[in-house]
Design an enzyme around this catalytic site. Structure first.
Site, PDB file in Angstrom:
ATOM      1  N   GLY A   1      10.115  58.400 -45.065  1.00 27.77           N
ATOM      2  CA  GLY A   1       9.184  58.236 -43.932  1.00 27.77           C
ATOM      3  C   GLY A   1       9.728  57.283 -42.873  1.00 27.77           C
TER       4      GLY A   1
ATOM      5  N   ARG B   1       3.848  52.532 -38.118  1.00 26.42           N
ATOM      6  CA  ARG B   1       3.006  51.361 -37.849  1.00 26.42           C
ATOM      7  C   ARG B   1       3.807  50.066 -37.655  1.00 26.42           C
ATOM      8  NH1 ARG B   1      -0.729  53.035 -42.890  1.00 26.42           N
ATOM      9  NH2 ARG B   1       1.167  54.225 -43.294  1.00 26.42           N
TER      10      ARG B   1
ATOM     11  N   THR C   1       4.364  63.188 -49.152  1.00 21.54           N
ATOM     12  CA  THR C   1       4.880  62.641 -50.410  1.00 21.54           C
ATOM     13  C   THR C   1       5.021  63.717 -51.490  1.00 21.54           C
ATOM     14  OG1 THR C   1       2.597  61.910 -50.836  1.00 21.54           O
ATOM     15  CG2 THR C   1       4.126  60.249 -50.078  1.00 21.54           C
TER      16      THR C   1
ATOM     17  N   ASN D   1       3.297  48.226 -44.390  1.00 23.97           N
ATOM     18  CA  ASN D   1       3.081  49.182 -43.301  1.00 23.97           C
ATOM     19  C   ASN D   1       3.130  48.518 -41.933  1.00 23.97           C
ATOM     20  OD1 ASN D   1       2.775  51.516 -44.968  1.00 23.97           O
ATOM     21  ND2 ASN D   1       0.753  50.751 -45.535  1.00 23.97           N
TER      22      ASN D   1
ATOM     23  N   ASN E   1      43.674  10.226 -44.473  1.00 17.90           N
ATOM     24  CA  ASN E   1      42.572   9.843 -43.587  1.00 17.90           C
ATOM     25  C   ASN E   1      42.801  10.464 -42.213  1.00 17.90           C
ATOM     26  OD1 ASN E   1      40.183   7.818 -43.228  1.00 17.90           O
ATOM     27  ND2 ASN E   1      41.435   7.703 -41.378  1.00 17.90           N
TER      28      ASN E   1
ATOM     29  N   ASN F   1      45.232  24.962 -33.081  1.00 20.31           N
ATOM     30  CA  ASN F   1      45.743  26.039 -33.940  1.00 20.31           C
ATOM     31  C   ASN F   1      45.882  27.363 -33.198  1.00 20.31           C
ATOM     32  OD1 ASN F   1      42.941  26.238 -33.717  1.00 20.31           O
ATOM     33  ND2 ASN F   1      42.762  27.351 -35.644  1.00 20.31           N
TER      34      ASN F   1
ATOM     35  N   SER G   1      43.156   7.966 -34.526  1.00 19.39           N
ATOM     36  CA  SER G   1      42.079   8.609 -33.773  1.00 19.39           C
ATOM     37  C   SER G   1      42.606   9.325 -32.539  1.00 19.39           C
ATOM     38  CB  SER G   1      41.069   7.550 -33.340  1.00 19.39           C
ATOM     39  OG  SER G   1      40.460   7.013 -34.490  1.00 19.39           O
TER      40      SER G   1
ATOM     41  N   ARG H   1      52.792   9.372 -26.975  1.00 21.63           N
ATOM     42  CA  ARG H   1      51.842   9.100 -25.889  1.00 21.63           C
ATOM     43  C   ARG H   1      52.560   8.240 -24.879  1.00 21.63           C
ATOM     44  NH1 ARG H   1      48.853   5.148 -30.061  1.00 21.63           N
ATOM     45  NH2 ARG H   1      50.006   3.255 -29.574  1.00 21.63           N
TER      46      ARG H   1
HETATM   47  C1  UD1 Z   1       0.406  56.244 -49.843  1.00 20.86           C
HETATM   48  C2  UD1 Z   1      -0.579  57.042 -50.729  1.00 20.86           C
HETATM   49  C3  UD1 Z   1      -1.875  56.228 -50.873  1.00 20.86           C
HETATM   50  C4  UD1 Z   1      -1.570  54.857 -51.427  1.00 20.86           C
HETATM   51  C5  UD1 Z   1      -0.524  54.132 -50.549  1.00 20.86           C
HETATM   52  C6  UD1 Z   1      -0.082  52.837 -51.213  1.00 20.86           C
HETATM   53  C7  UD1 Z   1      -0.081  59.389 -50.303  1.00 20.86           C
HETATM   54  C8  UD1 Z   1      -0.529  60.630 -49.624  1.00 20.86           C
HETATM   55  N1  UD1 Z   1      -0.844  58.317 -50.132  1.00 20.86           N
HETATM   56  O1  UD1 Z   1      -0.155  56.144 -48.533  1.00 20.86           O
HETATM   57  O2  UD1 Z   1      -2.769  56.903 -51.754  1.00 20.86           O
HETATM   58  O3  UD1 Z   1      -2.764  54.079 -51.509  1.00 20.86           O
HETATM   59  O4  UD1 Z   1       0.650  54.959 -50.405  1.00 20.86           O
HETATM   60  O5  UD1 Z   1       0.782  52.126 -50.378  1.00 20.86           O
HETATM   61  O6  UD1 Z   1       0.912  59.409 -50.998  1.00 20.86           O
HETATM   62  N2  UD1 Z   1       7.482  59.401 -47.753  1.00 20.86           N
HETATM   63  C9  UD1 Z   1       8.517  60.316 -47.915  1.00 20.86           C
HETATM   64  N3  UD1 Z   1       8.403  61.547 -47.362  1.00 20.86           N
HETATM   65  C10 UD1 Z   1       7.300  61.941 -46.661  1.00 20.86           C
HETATM   66  C11 UD1 Z   1       6.241  60.999 -46.504  1.00 20.86           C
HETATM   67  C12 UD1 Z   1       6.359  59.749 -47.067  1.00 20.86           C
HETATM   68  O7  UD1 Z   1       9.532  60.016 -48.540  1.00 20.86           O
HETATM   69  O8  UD1 Z   1       7.272  63.085 -46.188  1.00 20.86           O
HETATM   70  C13 UD1 Z   1       7.624  58.063 -48.332  1.00 20.86           C
HETATM   71  C14 UD1 Z   1       7.534  56.964 -47.313  1.00 20.86           C
HETATM   72  O9  UD1 Z   1       8.824  56.633 -46.821  1.00 20.86           O
HETATM   73  C15 UD1 Z   1       6.928  55.814 -48.115  1.00 20.86           C
HETATM   74  C16 UD1 Z   1       6.144  56.501 -49.204  1.00 20.86           C
HETATM   75  O10 UD1 Z   1       6.564  57.848 -49.229  1.00 20.86           O
HETATM   76  O11 UD1 Z   1       7.926  54.992 -48.707  1.00 20.86           O
HETATM   77  C17 UD1 Z   1       4.637  56.439 -48.936  1.00 20.86           C
HETATM   78  O12 UD1 Z   1       4.378  56.947 -47.641  1.00 20.86           O
HETATM   79  P1  UD1 Z   1       3.413  56.203 -46.620  1.00 20.86           P
HETATM   80  O13 UD1 Z   1       3.416  56.976 -45.370  1.00 20.86           O
HETATM   81  O14 UD1 Z   1       3.711  54.761 -46.583  1.00 20.86           O
HETATM   82  O15 UD1 Z   1       2.031  56.473 -47.371  1.00 20.86           O
HETATM   83  P2  UD1 Z   1       0.711  55.603 -47.245  1.00 20.86           P
HETATM   84  O16 UD1 Z   1      -0.051  56.041 -46.058  1.00 20.86           O
HETATM   85  O17 UD1 Z   1       1.020  54.167 -47.388  1.00 20.86           O
HETATM   86 MG    MG Z   2       2.775  52.986 -47.312  1.00 19.50          MG
END
Ligand code: UD1
Ligand code: MG
Length: 486
Positions: free
Chosen positions: A14, A18, A82, A230, A380, A389, A408, A443
């Site tokens: 991701g 934010r 995810t 985040n 010293n 240098n 000195s 000197r």
């Molecule tokens: C996620 C959870 C939420 C949980 C929270 C805790 C989901 C849908 N929600 O929300 O329930 O309470 O974490 O912090 O999972 N990522 C990918 N590929 C993607 C999307 C995300 O690899 O397509 C990775 C992101 O880089 C990140 C992680 O998954 O490291 C979580 O994604 P993020 O967008 O932070 O999810 P949250 O909104 O925090």
């Molecule tokens: Mg997160």
């Protein structure tokens, strides 16, 4: 711990919108490491068969950070959530029976907590076990919907909560243990039914429980461990917690830290018993400090190696240098990389060193620059000594023997050698080698002119006198005429 049937999958594709940053979220730093490095480090002692990091946003920057730590990367491009990230990781997961899945942005999780999660999952014969936490303010997190004291029904994402569910304060950490033969069919049934049109891994929980599978929740002992990063404020909070943990570990190991909340220590730093660290110190990189050392206020040490009984006076900057036992430096000393200060050497205020070796008991106490220089024992170096240098094109070495005395304000024009026991007279500009036990003076010779100063004063006084005689002042007519002009 042997977990040959376990795979680790870290989701790190991701963007981290934010954070408002051009840098991928998992590459932001807290507690002296990138977020993703912390997660990989926490998983390493589990002894899993493989560690897979799902990369996407800035994959070419994330991969070189995790691959040297033994992780394999798989590319998720584009990122459809995810759940989609897990589908992308499926081939790499191979024959593992279980998987620990973690987000790359929750770096505070501890190995012990992950071990407890795996143990609960195995003991409960579950299809999924979720690491959860009960928070006073659960906003921003997915919520755990329980169907009984022990079993989970579903995870509801914040955007899909009903008003009633909004009151639920047990949250999803996004750290799970899955039995993979149960996860894959559940994931196949998940639909992108949300406003982002993403496949949510969280939706696999309801898919599993709908088929009568067991899903458990393991509540984290310390709710701070699941903190996700985040926002910038989250990053600052996570950094604060890491720094606190590291200081506590050093204090447990016998180090005294005054006003600990003002001291910043990187994770790999080591310090010996009875070492004292004063307020406002930073110990960075792979710095190693021996026993009974004192690191005084305002000093910043990075990749420094200190023996025992070393004193770093206030406001010193030390980079990639070795200080043997009983060395004293500062206040206000600057050690640039590649110096070796041998036992009992002393470096004083406003002294800068670069690529130099300072022998046992040798002193350079004031306002000096020593670059590409090797000095023997018990020499010293006088105040204001400079090794020249650099000729604008190349760097050249200076060699100073044992028991040498440099007067000195001397300039030593490299390449040059000063033999054992030699003297250099103050104010010399040394361009030729000085043999052992010789005196070098380079000197202008001093000439005294007797009575010159008093004669000069008399001449000046005589020239001043006529000026002091009062001239009659003119009347103030011009001023009145100026007024009239107005
Ligand atoms: C996620 C959870 C939420 C949980 C929270 C805790 C989901 C849908 N929600 O929300 O329930 O309470 O974490 O912090 O999972 N990522 C990918 N590929 C993607 C999307 C995300 O690899 O397509 C990775 C992101 O880089 C990140 C992680 O998954 O490291 C979580 O994604 P993020 O967008 O932070 O999810 P949250 O909104 O925090
Ligand atoms: Mg997160």
């Amino acid at each position: 711990m042997s977990n040959h049937d376990l795979a680790i999958v870290i989701l790190a594709a991701g963007k981290g919108t934010r954070l408002k940053s051009s840098l991928a979220k998992v590459l932001h730093r807290a507690g002296g490491r990138t977020l993703i490095e912390h997660v990989v480090h926490a998983c390493a002692p589990l002894g899993a068969r493989e560690t897979i990091v799902v990369v996407g946003h800035q994959a070419e920057q994330v991969a070189p950070v995790v691959e040297p730590l033994g992780a394999e990367t798989v590319l998720q491009q584009p990122q459809h959530g995810t759940g989609h990230a897990m589908q992308v990781a499926r081939r790499a997961v191979g024959r593992a029976k279980f998987a620990i899945v973690l987000p790359g942005d929750a770096p505070l999780v501890r190995t012990e907590t992950l071990k407890a999660l795996i143990a609960a999952h195995r003991a409960g014969n579950a299809s999924a076990t979720i690491l959860t936490s009960v928070l006073a303010d659960p906003s921003g997190y997915g919520r755990i919907l329980r169907k009984s004291e022990t079993a989970v029904a579903a995870i509801i994402e914040e955007s899909q909560l009903t008003d009633e569910q909004r009151e639920l304060n047990e949250i999803n950490s996004a750290i799970y243990c899955f039995t993979l033969e149960k996860l894959w069919p559940a994931l196949a049934h998940v639909k992108p039914n949300n406003k982002h049109r993403e496949l949510y891994l969280t939706d696999t929980i309801a898919a599993m429980t709908g088929r009568g599978e067991t899903v458990l929740a393991e509540v984290a002992a310390d709710s701070r461990e699941i903190l996700g990063c985040n926002t910038r404020a989250d990053l600052a909070e996570v950094d604060r917690i890491f720094r606190e943990r590291k200081r506590a570990a050093l204090m447990d190991a016998g180090v005294t830290i005054q006003l600990p909340e003002t001291v910043l220590i990187d994770p790999e730093v080591i310090a010996g018993e009875d070492t004292l660290i004063e307020p406002g110190v930073q110990l960075l990189g792979k710095t190693k400090i021996g026993a009974r050392c004192t690191i005084r206020s305002g000093s910043v040490l990075s990749d420094a190696l200190l023996g025992d009984d070393v004193t770093v006076e206030p406001h010193c900057v030390v980079a990639q240098s070795r200080l043997d036992d009983s060395v004293i430096i500062g206040p206000f000393a600057r050690l640039r990389p590649d110096n070796h200060l041998k036992e009992g050497a002393r470096i004083g205020n406003f002294v800068e060193l670069k690529k130099s070796t300072i022998g046992e008991g040798t002193k350079a106490m004031h306002l000096t620059y020593l670059g590409d220089t090797k000095i023997g024992a018990k020499s010293n170096i006088g105040a204001g000594t400079i090794t020249c240098n650099y000729d604008g094109f190349h760097k050249f070495p200076t060699s100073i023997g044992n028991k040498v005395f440099i007067g000195s304000d001397s300039a030593l024009v490299a390449p040059v050698r000063i033999g054992d026991g030699a003297y250099v007279a103050a104010g010399s500009t040394i361009t030729d080698n000085v043999p052992a036990d010789a005196l070098a003076i380079a000197r202008g010779r001093q000439a005294n002119k007797p009575g010159w100063a008093s004669k000069k004063r008399r001449e000046l006084a005589a020239a001043e006198k006529p000026k002091k005689a009062k001239r009659p002042r003119r009347k103030s007519k011009p001023r009145r005429s100026a007024k009239r002009r107005r």
